[in-house]
Motif scaffolding. Structure first.
Motif, PDB file in Angstrom:
ATOM      1  N   SER A  29       0.859  -1.172   0.000  1.00 48.52           N
ATOM      2  CA  SER A  29       0.000   0.000   0.000  1.00 48.52           C
ATOM      3  C   SER A  29       0.896   1.223   0.000  1.00 48.52           C
ATOM      4  CB  SER A  29      -0.956  -0.025   1.188  1.00 48.52           C
ATOM      5  OG  SER A  29      -0.550   0.794   2.214  1.00 48.52           O
ATOM      6  N   TYR A  30       0.342   2.347  -0.372  1.00 45.48           N
ATOM      7  CA  TYR A  30       1.164   3.541  -0.499  1.00 45.48           C
ATOM      8  C   TYR A  30       0.310   4.774  -0.332  1.00 45.48           C
ATOM      9  CZ  TYR A  30      -0.824   3.395  -5.195  1.00 45.48           C
ATOM     10  OH  TYR A  30      -1.692   3.340  -6.252  1.00 45.48           O
ATOM     11  N   GLN A  31       0.983   5.893  -0.067  1.00 44.23           N
ATOM     12  CA  GLN A  31       0.316   7.179  -0.003  1.00 44.23           C
ATOM     13  C   GLN A  31       0.048   7.611  -1.431  1.00 44.23           C
ATOM     14  OE1 GLN A  31       2.457  10.281   1.972  1.00 44.23           O
ATOM     15  NE2 GLN A  31       1.294  10.020   3.836  1.00 44.23           N
ATOM     16  N   ASN A  32      -1.214   7.726  -1.794  1.00 44.23           N
ATOM     17  CA  ASN A  32      -1.534   8.002  -3.196  1.00 44.23           C
ATOM     18  C   ASN A  32      -1.248   9.437  -3.619  1.00 44.23           C
ATOM     19  OD1 ASN A  32      -3.643   9.234  -1.907  1.00 44.23           O
ATOM     20  ND2 ASN A  32      -5.222   7.921  -2.763  1.00 44.23           N
ATOM     21  N   VAL A 133       8.608  10.490   6.388  1.00 49.30           N
ATOM     22  CA  VAL A 133       7.240   9.982   6.458  1.00 49.30           C
ATOM     23  C   VAL A 133       7.136   8.717   5.619  1.00 49.30           C
ATOM     24  CG1 VAL A 133       4.824  10.463   5.849  1.00 49.30           C
ATOM     25  CG2 VAL A 133       6.224  12.247   6.871  1.00 49.30           C
ATOM     26  N   LEU A 134       6.478   7.713   6.175  1.00 52.82           N
ATOM     27  CA  LEU A 134       6.226   6.462   5.476  1.00 52.82           C
ATOM     28  C   LEU A 134       5.384   6.736   4.230  1.00 52.82           C
ATOM     29  CD1 LEU A 134       6.171   3.300   5.457  1.00 52.82           C
ATOM     30  CD2 LEU A 134       4.105   3.477   6.834  1.00 52.82           C
ATOM     31  N   VAL A 135       5.879   6.302   3.058  1.00 51.08           N
ATOM     32  CA  VAL A 135       5.130   6.515   1.813  1.00 51.08           C
ATOM     33  C   VAL A 135       4.693   5.210   1.160  1.00 51.08           C
ATOM     34  CG1 VAL A 135       6.124   8.788   1.307  1.00 51.08           C
ATOM     35  CG2 VAL A 135       7.245   6.717   0.411  1.00 51.08           C
ATOM     36  N   TRP A 136       5.309   4.088   1.553  1.00 50.71           N
ATOM     37  CA  TRP A 136       4.986   2.794   0.938  1.00 50.71           C
ATOM     38  C   TRP A 136       5.245   1.694   1.945  1.00 50.71           C
ATOM     39  CZ3 TRP A 136       7.409  -1.816  -0.129  1.00 50.71           C
ATOM     40  CH2 TRP A 136       6.884  -2.614  -1.158  1.00 50.71           C
ATOM     41  N   ARG A 137       4.342   0.745   2.041  1.00 50.93           N
ATOM     42  CA  ARG A 137       4.552  -0.435   2.893  1.00 50.93           C
ATOM     43  C   ARG A 137       4.198  -1.675   2.108  1.00 50.93           C
ATOM     44  NH1 ARG A 137       2.514  -0.310   8.567  1.00 50.93           N
ATOM     45  NH2 ARG A 137       4.683   0.229   8.904  1.00 50.93           N
ATOM     46  N   GLY A 138       5.070  -2.668   2.176  1.00 53.99           N
ATOM     47  CA  GLY A 138       4.817  -3.953   1.545  1.00 53.99           C
ATOM     48  C   GLY A 138       4.941  -5.078   2.546  1.00 53.99           C
ATOM     49  N   ILE A 139       4.200  -6.142   2.288  1.00 53.30           N
ATOM     50  CA  ILE A 139       4.283  -7.338   3.121  1.00 53.30           C
ATOM     51  C   ILE A 139       4.566  -8.513   2.203  1.00 53.30           C
ATOM     52  CG2 ILE A 139       3.095  -8.856   4.731  1.00 53.30           C
ATOM     53  CD1 ILE A 139       1.393  -6.456   5.536  1.00 53.30           C
ATOM     54  N   GLN A 156       7.755 -10.603  -5.615  1.00 55.58           N
ATOM     55  CA  GLN A 156       6.310 -10.502  -5.799  1.00 55.58           C
ATOM     56  C   GLN A 156       5.765  -9.242  -5.126  1.00 55.58           C
ATOM     57  OE1 GLN A 156       4.029 -13.799  -4.328  1.00 55.58           O
ATOM     58  NE2 GLN A 156       2.103 -12.928  -5.018  1.00 55.58           N
ATOM     59  N   MET A 157       6.247  -8.944  -3.932  1.00 51.16           N
ATOM     60  CA  MET A 157       5.807  -7.751  -3.212  1.00 51.16           C
ATOM     61  C   MET A 157       6.121  -6.484  -4.003  1.00 51.16           C
ATOM     62  SD  MET A 157       7.163  -6.413   0.483  1.00 51.16           S
ATOM     63  CE  MET A 157       8.811  -6.187  -0.194  1.00 51.16           C
ATOM     64  N   LEU A 158       7.263  -6.467  -4.703  1.00 52.23           N
ATOM     65  CA  LEU A 158       7.701  -5.275  -5.436  1.00 52.23           C
ATOM     66  C   LEU A 158       7.187  -5.209  -6.873  1.00 52.23           C
ATOM     67  CD1 LEU A 158      11.409  -5.111  -4.214  1.00 52.23           C
ATOM     68  CD2 LEU A 158       9.562  -3.512  -3.638  1.00 52.23           C
ATOM     69  N   GLN A 159       6.368  -6.156  -7.287  1.00 53.26           N
ATOM     70  CA  GLN A 159       5.889  -6.178  -8.671  1.00 53.26           C
ATOM     71  C   GLN A 159       5.235  -4.881  -9.120  1.00 53.26           C
ATOM     72  OE1 GLN A 159       3.396  -9.624  -9.085  1.00 53.26           O
ATOM     73  NE2 GLN A 159       5.052 -10.820  -9.980  1.00 53.26           N
ATOM     74  N   GLY A 160       4.563  -4.208  -8.221  1.00 50.25           N
ATOM     75  CA  GLY A 160       3.861  -2.974  -8.590  1.00 50.25           C
ATOM     76  C   GLY A 160       4.673  -1.718  -8.421  1.00 50.25           C
ATOM     77  N   TRP A 161       5.995  -1.840  -8.258  1.00 45.28           N
ATOM     78  CA  TRP A 161       6.834  -0.641  -8.071  1.00 45.28           C
ATOM     79  C   TRP A 161       7.253  -0.088  -9.412  1.00 45.28           C
ATOM     80  CZ3 TRP A 161       7.842   2.496  -4.146  1.00 45.28           C
ATOM     81  CH2 TRP A 161       8.786   3.503  -4.373  1.00 45.28           C
ATOM     82  N   PRO A 162       7.191   1.206  -9.636  1.00 41.87           N
ATOM     83  CA  PRO A 162       6.644   2.216  -8.737  1.00 41.87           C
ATOM     84  C   PRO A 162       5.109   2.235  -8.831  1.00 41.87           C
ATOM     85  CG  PRO A 162       7.445   3.289 -10.712  1.00 41.87           C
ATOM     86  CD  PRO A 162       7.776   1.821 -10.834  1.00 41.87           C
TER      87      PRO A 162
END
Length: 165
Positions: A29-32, A133-139, A156-162
């Motif tokens: 999830s991330y700060q949109n 400030v936290l801008v992105w968190r992955g699990i 797999q967690m980073l597949q949607g980066w950026p």
């Protein structure tokens, strides 16, 4: 507890504030409102005092090396020696984490509950180096179940980066 209730409890426990969408285990999830195209470099947050037990557990899995390689694979270069755009903090699920001890904050409560995240999961926070400030968190799901599971789970967690707003 049914699956829907479990997911809702996990989302509430993870972030504790309305400015972040829920984080699915095995996702991110991330700060949109963040412009992720401006981030090009990263470095790791120094471990806070008293975190040596956590580090020893994660050192066994060589977490930092895997994260450095996989973050580089998605286009972020490591800025060793200062000046990164992003700081990376990581910890094991199944615990409470006071992110202010790690030198950053969320938009809400500084104590981030990851108690409901299984201890086999790796939680990764990307923090804006300028604002802290936290801008992105992955699990990464089951990343800590075995050393061989870490790299595929992190990829797999980073597949949607950026993230694309």
């Amino acid at each position: 507890m049914n699956l829907r209730a479990s997911v809702a409890a996990l989302a509430a426990a993870l972030l504790g504030c309305a400015t972040y969408p829920s984080v699915p285990v095995g996702g991110a999830s991330y700060q949109n409102t963040t412009d992720f195209s401006s981030y090009r470099t990263f470095d790791f947050v120094p471990l806070p005092a008293g975190a040596s037990r956590i580090a020893a557990t994660l050192d066994y899995f060589e977490v930092e090396g895997v994260l450095a390689r996989d973050l580089s694979a998605v286009g972020l270069a490591r800025a060793i020696g200062g000046g990164p755009d992003l700081y990376v903090a990581y910890y094991q699920g199944g615990r409470q984490v006071d992110v202010t001890a790690w030198g950053y904050r969320t938009a809400g409560n500084p104590v981030v509950e990851v108690i409901d995240v299984p201890s086999s999961c790796l939680v990764v926070d990307l923090v804006d180096a300028g604002t802290k400030v936290l801008v992105w968190r992955g699990i990464a799901t089951d990343a800590l179940s075995s050393p061989q599971a870490l790299d595929p789970a992190v990829r797999q967690m980073l597949q949607g980066w950026p993230p694309r707003g």
